[in-house]
Design a protein around this motif. Structure first.
Motif, PDB file in Angstrom:
ATOM      1  N   GLY A   1       0.744  -1.146  -0.055  1.00 30.02           N
ATOM      2  CA  GLY A   1       0.001  -0.191  -0.030  1.00 30.02           C
ATOM      3  C   GLY A   1       0.652   1.347  -0.016  1.00 30.02           C
ATOM      4  N   LEU A   2       2.177   1.445   0.010  1.00 27.03           N
ATOM      5  CA  LEU A   2       2.831   2.557  -0.335  1.00 27.03           C
ATOM      6  C   LEU A   2       2.892   3.183  -1.589  1.00 27.03           C
ATOM      7  CD1 LEU A   2       5.786   1.379   1.960  1.00 27.03           C
ATOM      8  CD2 LEU A   2       3.662   2.737   2.819  1.00 27.03           C
ATOM      9  N   GLU A   3       2.548   4.153  -1.615  1.00 23.00           N
ATOM     10  CA  GLU A   3       2.778   5.177  -2.944  1.00 23.00           C
ATOM     11  C   GLU A   3       4.159   5.396  -3.369  1.00 23.00           C
ATOM     12  OE1 GLU A   3       1.411   9.178  -5.208  1.00 23.00           O
ATOM     13  OE2 GLU A   3       0.805   8.755  -3.169  1.00 23.00           O
ATOM     14  N   ILE A   4       4.552   4.974  -4.375  1.00 20.36           N
ATOM     15  CA  ILE A   4       6.196   5.075  -4.618  1.00 20.36           C
ATOM     16  C   ILE A   4       6.386   5.589  -6.065  1.00 20.36           C
ATOM     17  CG2 ILE A   4       8.260   3.986  -4.941  1.00 20.36           C
ATOM     18  CD1 ILE A   4       7.144   1.738  -2.860  1.00 20.36           C
ATOM     19  N   ASN A   5       6.637   6.511  -6.542  1.00 22.07           N
ATOM     20  CA  ASN A   5       6.788   7.058  -7.665  1.00 22.07           C
ATOM     21  C   ASN A   5       7.950   8.208  -7.846  1.00 22.07           C
ATOM     22  OD1 ASN A   5       5.475   9.631  -7.160  1.00 22.07           O
ATOM     23  ND2 ASN A   5       3.727   8.629  -7.303  1.00 22.07           N
ATOM     24  N   ASP A   6       8.143   8.887  -8.986  1.00 21.11           N
ATOM     25  CA  ASP A   6       9.101   9.954  -9.217  1.00 21.11           C
ATOM     26  C   ASP A   6       8.987  11.187  -8.405  1.00 21.11           C
ATOM     27  OD1 ASP A   6      10.490   8.237 -11.061  1.00 21.11           O
ATOM     28  OD2 ASP A   6       9.507   9.464 -12.610  1.00 21.11           O
ATOM     29  N   GLU A   7       7.780  11.416  -7.819  1.00 24.88           N
ATOM     30  CA  GLU A   7       7.314  12.446  -6.987  1.00 24.88           C
ATOM     31  C   GLU A   7       6.982  12.145  -5.467  1.00 24.88           C
ATOM     32  OE1 GLU A   7       5.362  15.514  -9.916  1.00 24.88           O
ATOM     33  OE2 GLU A   7       3.934  13.886  -8.919  1.00 24.88           O
ATOM     34  N   ILE A   8       6.637  11.075  -5.327  1.00 28.71           N
ATOM     35  CA  ILE A   8       6.208  10.417  -3.868  1.00 28.71           C
ATOM     36  C   ILE A   8       6.966   9.212  -3.404  1.00 28.71           C
ATOM     37  CG2 ILE A   8       4.524   9.835  -2.226  1.00 28.71           C
ATOM     38  CD1 ILE A   8       4.425  12.926  -2.990  1.00 28.71           C
ATOM     39  N   ASP A   9       7.505   8.855  -2.300  1.00 28.87           N
ATOM     40  CA  ASP A   9       8.107   7.708  -1.967  1.00 28.87           C
ATOM     41  C   ASP A   9       7.679   7.572  -0.438  1.00 28.87           C
ATOM     42  OD1 ASP A   9       9.210   5.302  -1.342  1.00 28.87           O
ATOM     43  OD2 ASP A   9      11.225   5.884  -2.489  1.00 28.87           O
ATOM     44  N   MET A  10       6.499   6.922  -0.182  1.00 25.16           N
ATOM     45  CA  MET A  10       6.027   6.780   1.088  1.00 25.16           C
ATOM     46  C   MET A  10       6.871   5.690   1.840  1.00 25.16           C
ATOM     47  SD  MET A  10       3.785   8.710   2.222  1.00 25.16           S
ATOM     48  CE  MET A  10       2.775   9.693   1.577  1.00 25.16           C
ATOM     49  N   ARG A  11       7.923   5.059   1.193  1.00 28.59           N
ATOM     50  CA  ARG A  11       8.878   4.241   1.995  1.00 28.59           C
ATOM     51  C   ARG A  11       9.664   5.090   2.988  1.00 28.59           C
ATOM     52  NH1 ARG A  11      12.248   1.385  -2.545  1.00 28.59           N
ATOM     53  NH2 ARG A  11      11.950   3.388  -3.579  1.00 28.59           N
ATOM     54  N   ASN A  12       9.623   6.317   2.753  1.00 24.67           N
ATOM     55  CA  ASN A  12      10.584   7.479   3.535  1.00 24.67           C
ATOM     56  C   ASN A  12       9.510   7.873   4.684  1.00 24.67           C
ATOM     57  OD1 ASN A  12      12.771   6.897   2.135  1.00 24.67           O
ATOM     58  ND2 ASN A  12      12.146   8.181   0.747  1.00 24.67           N
ATOM     59  N   ASP A  13       8.311   7.684   4.675  1.00 23.06           N
ATOM     60  CA  ASP A  13       7.391   8.311   5.577  1.00 23.06           C
ATOM     61  C   ASP A  13       7.419   7.128   6.987  1.00 23.06           C
ATOM     62  OD1 ASP A  13       5.184  10.132   6.516  1.00 23.06           O
ATOM     63  OD2 ASP A  13       4.023   8.236   6.669  1.00 23.06           O
ATOM     64  N   LEU A  14       7.784   7.794   7.984  1.00 17.83           N
ATOM     65  CA  LEU A  14       7.834   6.654   9.161  1.00 17.83           C
ATOM     66  C   LEU A  14       6.553   5.978   9.341  1.00 17.83           C
ATOM     67  CD1 LEU A  14       9.314   5.538  11.563  1.00 17.83           C
ATOM     68  CD2 LEU A  14       8.911   7.329  12.734  1.00 17.83           C
ATOM     69  N   GLU A  15       5.391   6.728   9.548  1.00 22.17           N
ATOM     70  CA  GLU A  15       4.091   6.287   9.870  1.00 22.17           C
ATOM     71  C   GLU A  15       3.632   5.288   8.703  1.00 22.17           C
ATOM     72  OE1 GLU A  15       1.113   8.569  11.357  1.00 22.17           O
ATOM     73  OE2 GLU A  15       2.450   9.690  12.454  1.00 22.17           O
ATOM     74  N   ALA A  16       3.693   5.774   7.432  1.00 24.41           N
ATOM     75  CA  ALA A  16       3.071   4.935   6.457  1.00 24.41           C
ATOM     76  C   ALA A  16       3.785   3.860   6.507  1.00 24.41           C
ATOM     77  CB  ALA A  16       3.192   5.789   5.031  1.00 24.41           C
ATOM     78  N   SER A  17       5.340   3.768   6.465  1.00 24.95           N
ATOM     79  CA  SER A  17       5.992   2.442   6.210  1.00 24.95           C
ATOM     80  C   SER A  17       6.253   1.536   7.349  1.00 24.95           C
ATOM     81  CB  SER A  17       7.331   3.017   5.858  1.00 24.95           C
ATOM     82  OG  SER A  17       8.108   3.681   7.082  1.00 24.95           O
ATOM     83  N   THR A  18       5.639   2.114   8.582  1.00 26.31           N
ATOM     84  CA  THR A  18       5.663   1.205   9.919  1.00 26.31           C
ATOM     85  C   THR A  18       4.298   0.481   9.647  1.00 26.31           C
ATOM     86  OG1 THR A  18       6.874   2.620  11.352  1.00 26.31           O
ATOM     87  CG2 THR A  18       5.553   1.247  12.377  1.00 26.31           C
ATOM     88  N   HIS A  19       3.349   0.916   9.202  1.00 25.63           N
ATOM     89  CA  HIS A  19       1.899   0.257   8.845  1.00 25.63           C
ATOM     90  C   HIS A  19       2.315  -0.819   7.960  1.00 25.63           C
ATOM     91  CE1 HIS A  19      -0.975   2.328  11.521  1.00 25.63           C
ATOM     92  NE2 HIS A  19      -0.573   3.523  10.965  1.00 25.63           N
ATOM     93  N   ALA A  20       2.827  -0.641   6.916  1.00 22.35           N
ATOM     94  CA  ALA A  20       3.098  -1.366   5.821  1.00 22.35           C
ATOM     95  C   ALA A  20       4.022  -2.513   6.408  1.00 22.35           C
ATOM     96  CB  ALA A  20       3.709  -0.754   4.614  1.00 22.35           C
TER      97      ALA A  20
END
Length: 325
Positions: A147-166
């Motif tokens: 469920g993490l959005e990952i593209n040239d503009e957004i990389d939610m792997r770098n968001d602590l909250e979103a990546s921890t949920h994932a």
């Protein structure tokens, strides 16, 4: 007569050189003895203390097995004496752990999994040579799968909250598939298929009884070693005061929406610098957000004085030595 004088001079020179050599050799020997005494008196390298019993995610670690005990000992030695890295982990933990712990509790994942995040990234947004990214070191395909959005503009792997949920969703899946949290942690490193195949081929049920590649063989022991050091830092030689650690950063939320957004101007309009916008929202990847899909995002903006150390710590210098993280 003249020939005898020359011979005498030569012999005298040889004798002087010999005495000088003996003196130099004796001095070197004395210096070595002084150094040896100094090392014995002043220099100490200690073997790390080993626990009698240890649990990971409620599962008992079989320390009665010599190869398990020695595997843990190796990682304790390595991380106890990797002082600069371990010290920075202790400092960062006070900033990062509160968010991770909250989400682990919400997701029903054992608290010990926060130490998996420690060894994956040293609690920072890291990038591996293989392309894994963020606190939890997701590869792109796995991150998108959870469920993490990952593209040239957004990389939610770098968001602590979103990546921890994932990461929680992935770990729960691994636990269901492989039967234990320990196996799940090992599979986080080598992949569920790889660990499942080795369990089957070697006719075992536990990570501790498997012959694995070097990295995975050490992986869970590294988690355990960091758990012990962070839970009992003083026992492993680390004296860190609360005022030495990094506090959580105060922020306010702002809405980011629209297309072709100039993020530099967006930051200035919200009383922040572009540097602080990107620092507090590391999932943003560019200074211009095209946002063709028209999504709306919540971004963190530092409070008006949120960049000042004394404001962040509320003016207090807590010199209490940390006993447990």
């Amino acid at each position: 007569m003249k020939k005898l004088s020359v011979i005498a001079i030569i012999l005298a020179s040889v004798a002087i050189a010999g005495e000088a050599f003996i003196f130099a050799t004796q001095k070197e020997k004395n210096d070595d003895e002084i150094l040896t005494r100094a090392i014995r008196a002043d220099y100490r390298v200690y073997a790390p203390p080993m626990p009698d019993t240890l649990y990971f995610c409620g599962e008992r670690v079989p320390l009665n097995l010599w190869y398990v005990r020695e595997g843990l000992d190796r990682e304790l030695v390595s991380n106890m004496y990797y002082q600069s890295s371990t010290l920075f982990i202790i400092k960062r933990a006070t900033r990062v752990f509160p968010t991770i712990e909250r989400i682990l509790k919400e997701e029903g994942v054992p608290m010990d999994m926060k130490y998996l995040c420690v060894i994956e990234s040293s609690l920072q947004n890291a990038t591996s040579p293989a392309g894994a990214q963020g606190y939890w070191q997701f590869m792109k395909a796995t991150g998108q799968k959870y469920g993490l959005e990952i593209n040239d503009e957004i990389d939610m792997r770098n968001d602590l909250e979103a990546s921890t949920h994932a990461a929680c969703q992935y770990l729960k899946y691994l636990k269901r598939r492989l039967g234990s949290w320990t196996n799940a942690a090992a599979a986080y490193n080598c992949g569920e298929g790889g660990l499942e195949k080795r369990l089957s081929n070697q006719r075992q049920k536990s990570y501790y009884d498997l012959l694995l590649n070097r990295e995975t063989q050490r992986y869970v022991y590294r988690i355990l070693a960091l758990k012990l050091i962070l839970q009992h830092p003083q026992d492993y030689g680390y004296t860190v005061r609360r005022c030495d650690t990094y506090p959580e950063l105060p922020f306010e939320e702002a809405t980011l929406e629209g297309k072709d957004v100039d993020l530099v101007q967006f930051a200035v309009d919200h009383g922040a610098s572009y540097k602080m916008l990107r620092t507090m929202n590391p999932w943003l990847q560019t200074d211009k957000l095209k946002n063709k899909s028209g999504k709306t995002y919540k971004v963190r903006i530092p409070t008006k004085k949120g960049t000042e150390y004394t404001t962040i710590t509320k003016g207090k210098r807590d010199t209490t030595v940390i006993e447990r993280i």
